[in-house]
Every structure is written in C-alpha cells, then in structure tokens.
Design a protein around this motif. Sequence first.
Motif, short mmCIF file in Angstrom:
data_model
loop_
_atom_site.label_atom_id
_atom_site.label_comp_id
_atom_site.label_asym_id
_atom_site.label_seq_id
_atom_site.Cartn_x
_atom_site.Cartn_y
_atom_site.Cartn_z
N ALA A 311 0.85 -1.19 0.00
CA ALA A 311 0.00 0.00 0.00
C ALA A 311 0.88 1.24 0.00
O ALA A 311 1.86 1.31 0.74
N PHE A 312 0.53 2.20 -0.85
CA PHE A 312 1.32 3.42 -0.98
C PHE A 312 0.35 4.59 -1.13
O PHE A 312 -0.35 4.68 -2.13
N GLN A 313 0.30 5.45 -0.09
CA GLN A 313 -0.68 6.52 -0.05
C GLN A 313 -2.09 5.90 -0.16
O GLN A 313 -2.40 5.02 0.63
N GLN A 314 -2.92 6.31 -1.12
CA GLN A 314 -4.25 5.71 -1.21
C GLN A 314 -4.32 4.59 -2.25
O GLN A 314 -5.41 4.16 -2.64
N TYR A 315 -3.15 4.08 -2.65
CA TYR A 315 -3.12 3.10 -3.73
C TYR A 315 -2.56 1.75 -3.25
O TYR A 315 -1.74 1.69 -2.33
N LEU A 316 -3.00 0.69 -3.90
CA LEU A 316 -2.42 -0.64 -3.76
C LEU A 316 -1.60 -0.92 -5.01
O LEU A 316 -2.07 -0.70 -6.13
N TYR A 317 -0.37 -1.40 -4.82
CA TYR A 317 0.51 -1.71 -5.93
C TYR A 317 0.80 -3.21 -5.98
O TYR A 317 1.02 -3.85 -4.93
N LYS A 348 -11.87 3.42 -4.20
CA LYS A 348 -12.90 3.31 -5.23
C LYS A 348 -13.20 1.84 -5.50
O LYS A 348 -12.32 1.08 -5.93
N LEU A 349 -14.44 1.44 -5.22
CA LEU A 349 -14.85 0.05 -5.37
C LEU A 349 -15.86 -0.09 -6.49
O LEU A 349 -16.72 0.79 -6.68
N PRO A 350 -15.82 -1.21 -7.22
CA PRO A 350 -14.80 -2.25 -7.13
C PRO A 350 -13.45 -1.75 -7.63
O PRO A 350 -13.38 -0.78 -8.39
N LEU A 351 -12.39 -2.40 -7.22
CA LEU A 351 -11.05 -1.96 -7.58
C LEU A 351 -10.86 -1.97 -9.10
O LEU A 351 -11.26 -2.91 -9.79
N GLU A 352 -10.25 -0.91 -9.59
CA GLU A 352 -9.96 -0.80 -11.02
C GLU A 352 -8.45 -0.67 -11.20
O GLU A 352 -7.84 0.32 -10.79
N TRP A 353 -7.84 -1.68 -11.82
CA TRP A 353 -6.39 -1.73 -11.94
C TRP A 353 -5.91 -0.97 -13.17
O TRP A 353 -6.50 -1.05 -14.24
N LYS A 354 -4.80 -0.24 -12.99
CA LYS A 354 -4.20 0.53 -14.06
C LYS A 354 -2.72 0.20 -14.15
O LYS A 354 -2.10 -0.26 -13.17
#
Length: 374
Positions: A311-317, A348-354
């Motif tokens: 987890a990094f700030q508000q993101y999952l990597y 933001k759900l559901p998770l959207e991967w970029k």
Amino acid sequence: MEEEPVGDDREYQAIIPGLPDDLALRCLARISHGYHGLLECISRKWRDAIRSMDYAHMKARHERCGNWLFVSTADGKGQWDAYDPDADRWHPLPTVPTDCDESFCGFSCVSVCKKFLVIGGCYLYNKRSLAINDVILFDPFKKQWKRAANMQTARTDFACAVISNKVYVAGGGNSSCTKGLSSVEVYDPCADRWEDLPPMPFTLIECFSISYGGQFHVLGKREYNIQQDTYLIFNPVNQHWCIMEDLQLFCKLTHNYTTIQNGNIYTILEEGSIKKVDMDQKVWCTLGEFPAVVLPKHMRSLKPFTFGFVAFQQYLYVIGGMTLKYNLDTLSYGIVKLNSNRFCDMRKLPLEWKDARPMPIRSGRILGCAVMEE
C-alpha cells in the motif's frame, strides 16, 4: 541544451539566473526525485547542485525526502530499484555495501524517520544459509547507503515492524538456533542503538508482523513444516506479551501478500480476491479481484505469484513476479518473469487496476518491497 561556459567565464554562474543559489536549491527541492536524472542533463551547474551536500542538507532540513517505493528482486543480486509515483519513473539505487556476492534473502525492510533500512537476512552458500545481523541504511537525501548498528542477534525470516518511530524485530532463525528464536529487539534510529526486550513466550520461526494500533503483532510457526500459525501481541508501553487464541481472522494471512496502510490491513487470498479487515466487526470485506496477467498471443489470462504487494498513499501496488505459461509447441509449462507495475485506488470500489511504468528489468521473485512517504 545550455552551452557550458569555458575558461574564466565559469568562475560563477547562478543555478537559476536571477535567483540566489539557496532559493534556487529550494525550488529544485520541490521537484520529485524521479526527475533528477533529467534535471542533471540541463547543465553542469544543475548536475553539480543536485549532487551537492548543500542540496542534501537543505532537503533534509525541510524534510523533503520525496515519495519512494523500494523493490529488490531475486534476479537483481542485491540491487535495489526505486519507483517515484509522482514522476512515474524507476531509477536504480547505488550498490549496497557488502562483502559477499552470494544470494541474499530472508531479510526485512522498513522505512523509519526518513531512512530506509534493510535488516538481517541470510546468505546462501551451497544450499546452506548463514544468517546475519547486519543493518544497512539508505539516506534518501544523500542518496547513499551506510551501515547502521548491527542487531544483537543474527536472524532470518523474522517479524519486523515500525511503531512510534522505532523498529521492532522478533523471532526467526539462524544456524545456532535451529528450532527458532524467542528473542526480541528494538532499534532507535535517532540513537543508532539496539536494545533487548522481553522475549516471546516461546520460539517462533518464519515470522511476520501485521502490526497496527501501536502494538507489535507477530505471526509465526513453532516448528518447521507445520501449517498452524501462532499469534502474539507485544505492548511496548507495559512490555507485556499476550497470546491470541482466536486465529480465525488472521489464519489466512501470508507475509508477502499482506500490507497495512492507515491502520487498515489489506491482503490477497489464495483464490485471488483482495480483502480489507473490518476490525470493529472482526470480518474481512472483499474489495475486488486481483489483476490477472495477460500475455501477448496467449489465449487466456494467467495467475501471477512471488510478486510484491504494498500500500502506498491511497493506492495498492502489485509489482513484478512470475507466472506459468503453457507452451503448445513443447506441451510443457515455462516460467515467464514479469516487470509489470499495476496499481488501483483502494477508495474506489470495485477496484480498477491501471498500468504504471514497468520495472527496468523482468523481476522474477520480489524479495523486498517497502515505501517511504514524504
């Protein structure tokens, strides 16, 4: 490209024309470290300024360390790469000071007080391991490694967590204690000193920590080759260990696929779902699905493994790793190493991967992954 002055004309040149150099350095310090390689190409003056001790001291004084995501891979032979999410760029860190060229694993890595630490671990010699007590520290201001005070006990595969700007380690193993360790230590980065703490009630091996709430939570095994974890909690205030009998909430957690952010625990379960624990209700909430691997000219998506999850700030990597690909020509499976770097907004759900910028090399197994936030 700016032309470099020659001869006597090089006696003085402002870093940024029209600004005093100290103010110019403060302006440059606001630019993310991921862009430093580009900035150094502007001119020799900028290169020298960014590499100067004045610049490092000024950044440290204003605590502008930047945001870093540190990653070490099995194929990197001890090399660490850093990702800057602000610049969406990777850059290699200087070579880690070591006296050994053997494979290195079983270490822990954490960020504390604007420093990044690689702690303990073991070197592999001809299928035998040698646990160490070394602590190597990376200074993001000077962009240099140096040695910190060694742990009092060599250990590998141990629990490690940062609580109130101190580093706690517990358990693990070494060649002298084949049944594991019960010893516990705490590191004060300001004093560069390790101190012993009350030991755990019993030895634990293959440990990791899911610490939150100001306490040191340790999960580990009492013996090798057993499935059941033991769950202990250490309170730094009264320095007391507590044995947790109810493992239902945490029994599926694994070291590599568990991360904590803002007191919340996130994990990837074996079936591929990403969950967050609701500590009030004592239940797991499903956030979404783990991103599958899509390879060119391959008819179906694949499941990765040995990747980094943080987890990094508000993101999952999710970073690197490997996957198995079936080859129709040879009728056999082969390992494909990945360099992917994918992220999602955990709010933001559901998770959207970029997709973010991929790693410089195809990683294979991720050995260490940690973040430092400004």
